[in-house]
Design an enzyme around this catalytic site. Structure first.
Site, mmCIF file in Angstrom:
data_model
loop_
_atom_site.group_PDB
_atom_site.id
_atom_site.type_symbol
_atom_site.label_atom_id
_atom_site.label_comp_id
_atom_site.label_asym_id
_atom_site.label_seq_id
_atom_site.Cartn_x
_atom_site.Cartn_y
_atom_site.Cartn_z
ATOM 1 N N SER A 228 15.423 -98.761 19.884
ATOM 2 C CA SER A 228 14.996 -97.973 18.727
ATOM 3 C C SER A 228 14.183 -98.797 17.737
ATOM 4 O O SER A 228 13.620 -98.241 16.802
ATOM 5 C CB SER A 228 16.212 -97.359 18.030
ATOM 6 O OG SER A 228 17.197 -98.321 17.839
ATOM 7 N N HIS B 241 11.638 -93.756 23.970
ATOM 8 C CA HIS B 241 12.718 -93.723 22.973
ATOM 9 C C HIS B 241 13.213 -92.292 22.778
ATOM 10 O O HIS B 241 12.510 -91.451 22.223
ATOM 11 C CB HIS B 241 12.213 -94.324 21.650
ATOM 12 C CG HIS B 241 13.251 -94.361 20.588
ATOM 13 N ND1 HIS B 241 12.974 -94.214 19.252
ATOM 14 C CD2 HIS B 241 14.609 -94.524 20.666
ATOM 15 C CE1 HIS B 241 14.090 -94.287 18.557
ATOM 16 N NE2 HIS B 241 15.092 -94.473 19.384
ATOM 17 N N GLU C 288 9.719 -90.732 21.958
ATOM 18 C CA GLU C 288 8.572 -91.545 21.565
ATOM 19 C C GLU C 288 8.136 -92.373 22.781
ATOM 20 O O GLU C 288 8.962 -93.084 23.360
ATOM 21 C CB GLU C 288 8.953 -92.500 20.435
ATOM 22 C CG GLU C 288 9.223 -91.796 19.120
ATOM 23 C CD GLU C 288 9.606 -92.783 18.026
ATOM 24 O OE1 GLU C 288 8.945 -92.767 16.984
ATOM 25 O OE2 GLU C 288 10.565 -93.548 18.204
ATOM 26 N N ASN D 166 11.641 -93.822 13.452
ATOM 27 C CA ASN D 166 12.547 -94.639 12.646
ATOM 28 C C ASN D 166 11.832 -95.276 11.456
ATOM 29 O O ASN D 166 12.458 -95.574 10.436
ATOM 30 C CB ASN D 166 13.239 -95.708 13.499
ATOM 31 C CG ASN D 166 14.461 -95.144 14.202
ATOM 32 O OD1 ASN D 166 15.062 -94.177 13.740
ATOM 33 N ND2 ASN D 166 14.831 -95.731 15.320
HETATM 34 N N1 CAA Z 1 25.553 -83.208 23.955
HETATM 35 C C1 CAA Z 1 25.044 -82.079 24.461
HETATM 36 N N2 CAA Z 1 24.868 -80.947 23.731
HETATM 37 C C2 CAA Z 1 25.268 -80.991 22.458
HETATM 38 C C3 CAA Z 1 25.833 -82.130 21.871
HETATM 39 C C4 CAA Z 1 25.968 -83.284 22.684
HETATM 40 N N3 CAA Z 1 26.474 -84.434 22.210
HETATM 41 N N4 CAA Z 1 26.112 -81.853 20.562
HETATM 42 C C5 CAA Z 1 25.749 -80.581 20.359
HETATM 43 N N5 CAA Z 1 25.228 -80.064 21.491
HETATM 44 C C6 CAA Z 1 24.678 -78.727 21.682
HETATM 45 C C7 CAA Z 1 25.755 -77.683 21.635
HETATM 46 O O1 CAA Z 1 26.319 -77.473 22.913
HETATM 47 C C8 CAA Z 1 24.996 -76.477 21.123
HETATM 48 O O2 CAA Z 1 24.282 -75.885 22.198
HETATM 49 P P1 CAA Z 1 23.927 -74.301 22.189
HETATM 50 O O3 CAA Z 1 23.313 -73.988 20.858
HETATM 51 O O4 CAA Z 1 22.952 -74.193 23.308
HETATM 52 O O5 CAA Z 1 25.215 -73.615 22.392
HETATM 53 C C9 CAA Z 1 23.941 -77.074 20.189
HETATM 54 O O6 CAA Z 1 23.796 -78.450 20.564
HETATM 55 C C10 CAA Z 1 24.370 -76.973 18.758
HETATM 56 O O7 CAA Z 1 25.627 -77.596 18.645
HETATM 57 P P2 CAA Z 1 26.796 -77.135 17.700
HETATM 58 O O8 CAA Z 1 26.706 -75.655 17.454
HETATM 59 O O9 CAA Z 1 28.078 -77.682 18.201
HETATM 60 O O10 CAA Z 1 26.550 -77.920 16.365
HETATM 61 P P3 CAA Z 1 25.315 -77.907 15.407
HETATM 62 O O11 CAA Z 1 24.585 -76.617 15.392
HETATM 63 O O12 CAA Z 1 25.850 -78.464 14.169
HETATM 64 O O13 CAA Z 1 24.311 -78.980 16.073
HETATM 65 C C11 CAA Z 1 23.450 -81.116 16.335
HETATM 66 C C12 CAA Z 1 24.706 -80.279 16.320
HETATM 67 C C13 CAA Z 1 22.566 -80.731 17.509
HETATM 68 C C14 CAA Z 1 23.912 -82.565 16.503
HETATM 69 C C15 CAA Z 1 22.654 -80.887 14.980
HETATM 70 O O14 CAA Z 1 23.513 -81.052 13.898
HETATM 71 C C16 CAA Z 1 21.487 -81.798 14.810
HETATM 72 O O15 CAA Z 1 20.417 -81.571 15.359
HETATM 73 N N6 CAA Z 1 21.669 -82.881 14.010
HETATM 74 C C17 CAA Z 1 20.635 -83.860 13.786
HETATM 75 C C18 CAA Z 1 20.611 -84.822 14.931
HETATM 76 C C19 CAA Z 1 19.572 -85.899 14.740
HETATM 77 O O16 CAA Z 1 18.864 -85.966 13.753
HETATM 78 N N7 CAA Z 1 19.484 -86.804 15.728
HETATM 79 C C20 CAA Z 1 18.609 -87.919 15.662
HETATM 80 C C21 CAA Z 1 19.391 -89.145 15.321
HETATM 81 S S1 CAA Z 1 18.338 -90.556 15.192
HETATM 82 C C22 CAA Z 1 18.221 -91.158 16.754
HETATM 83 O O17 CAA Z 1 18.852 -90.744 17.678
HETATM 84 C C23 CAA Z 1 17.241 -92.250 16.975
HETATM 85 C C24 CAA Z 1 17.570 -93.611 16.588
HETATM 86 O O18 CAA Z 1 16.892 -94.499 17.032
HETATM 87 C C25 CAA Z 1 18.648 -93.927 15.640
#
Ligand code: CAA
Length: 283
Positions: free
Chosen positions: A119, A140, A152, A190
């Site tokens: 990352s 990424h 990315e 990031n």
């Molecule tokens: N694996 C697979 N599917 C998942 C999951 C996981 N760990 N977590 C959630 N889901 C799926 C659920 O099954 C659900 O699917 P459907 O809508 O098809 O039924 C969907 O995602 C939504 O989940 P929930 O209803 O349980 O929960 P939510 O609506 O609150 O969504 C979330 C959860 C997808 C995590 C949402 O909150 C979100 O998008 N959050 C932001 C995540 C983000 O910004 N990620 C980037 C982080 S930075 C990074 O990764 C890079 C780095 O270098 C640090």
């Protein structure tokens, strides 16, 4: 450069997610871990995720089994000797990553493309320990990998256009939306995301608002799915701290200087969801 067989180094949160999306998209995947218990845990999480798909009616039992059948777990890197693409998603440590790239370079055929899911670390530094630096790029992914659309594609000074094109075709075949960016600290997402989070932590430190209201403001005011402090707990405060330190050092830009609160929480082991406590508490 047709990609059919994929290798993934690491079956943790990111490597496991990458393994799952590759298998779901029809690729034959070998996923490598350093210990059997890590492999069992990673493959177990993939199975749970596939079972969730069945419960939600998105996969049949047979499709679940077919997808699971495309995944082979291994503790032996020699099993990458027939891979077209290997994606490294191991620990964020340059010394370890260089060792992994040097070993992959010895084991994989000369045409294999090597990618890293880092990352924030310099991909060129990993590329130059191999005899094929033009075939090394960043891929990424974002967490949770099965859900997040973005990948990315990171181009070093020496990555070939052919390899970038293969990366783009591959990401699209996974149903992902790629963006192309340069091999600079934090790449694109990031670079922007950490500038945001560092400022959030400062606002929190200064007591401008409660954690709940900071999160509420960004959820409701900007339509973010999670508030920034919830998101930080989700990513892991140690991961964020590591990315900020690395960007601060490499860019020499005080913008990315990690706030004291972050360092203290990491020192105290309050890393977010994974330890049950970060800005919030988790059961
Ligand atoms: N694996 C697979 N599917 C998942 C999951 C996981 N760990 N977590 C959630 N889901 C799926 C659920 O099954 C659900 O699917 P459907 O809508 O098809 O039924 C969907 O995602 C939504 O989940 P929930 O209803 O349980 O929960 P939510 O609506 O609150 O969504 C979330 C959860 C997808 C995590 C949402 O909150 C979100 O998008 N959050 C932001 C995540 C983000 O910004 N990620 C980037 C982080 S930075 C990074 O990764 C890079 C780095 O270098 C640090």
């Amino acid at each position: 450069m047709e990609i059919k067989k994929v290798g993934v180094v690491g079956c943790g949160l990111m490597g496991g997610g990458i393994t799952e999306v590759c298998a779901r998209s029809g690729y034959d995947v070998v996923t490598l871990e350093v210990k059997q218990e890590f492999l069992d845990k990673g493959i177990g999480s993939i199975r749970t995720s596939l079972e969730r798909g069945v419960k939600k009616g998105r996969l049949t039992e047979q499709e679940k089994d077919t997808i699971a059948g495309r995944i082979k777990g291994t503790l032996n890197m020699e099993d990458f000797r027939d891979r077209d693409l290997v994606i490294e998603a191991a620990i964020e440590n340059m010394v370890e990553k260089k060792k992994i790239f040097a070993s992959l370079d010895k084991i994989c055929p000369p045409n294999t493309i090597l990618a890293t899911n880092t990352s924030c670390l310099s991909i060129l530094d990993m590329a130059i320990v191999t005899q094929r630096p033009a075939q090394v790029m960043g891929l990424h992914f974002f967490s949770p990998v099965p859900v997040m659309q973005l990948v990315e594609i990171v181009k070093t000074l020496v990555t070939s256009d052919e390899v970038l094109k293969a990366g783009e075709t591959f990401c699209k075949s996974l149903g992902k939306q790629p963006v192309l960016c340069k091999d600079t600290p934090g790449f694109l997402a990031n670079r922007l995301g950490m500038a945001y989070l560092v400022y959030v932590f400062r606002c929190y430190e200064q007591g401008i608002a409660s954690k709940e209201d900071i999160d509420k403001a960004m959820r409701l005011g900007f339509n973010h799915p999670m508030g920034p402090l919830e998101l930080s707990d989700f990513i892991g405060l140690d991961t964020i701290y590591y990315i900020m330190v690395s960007m601060y050092q490499d860019l020499n830009d005080p913008l990315f200087a990690p706030p004291v609160i972050l360092k203290k929480m990491v020192t105290a082991g309050q890393l977010g969801r994974k330890t049950g406590k970060g800005f919030y508490e988790y059961k």
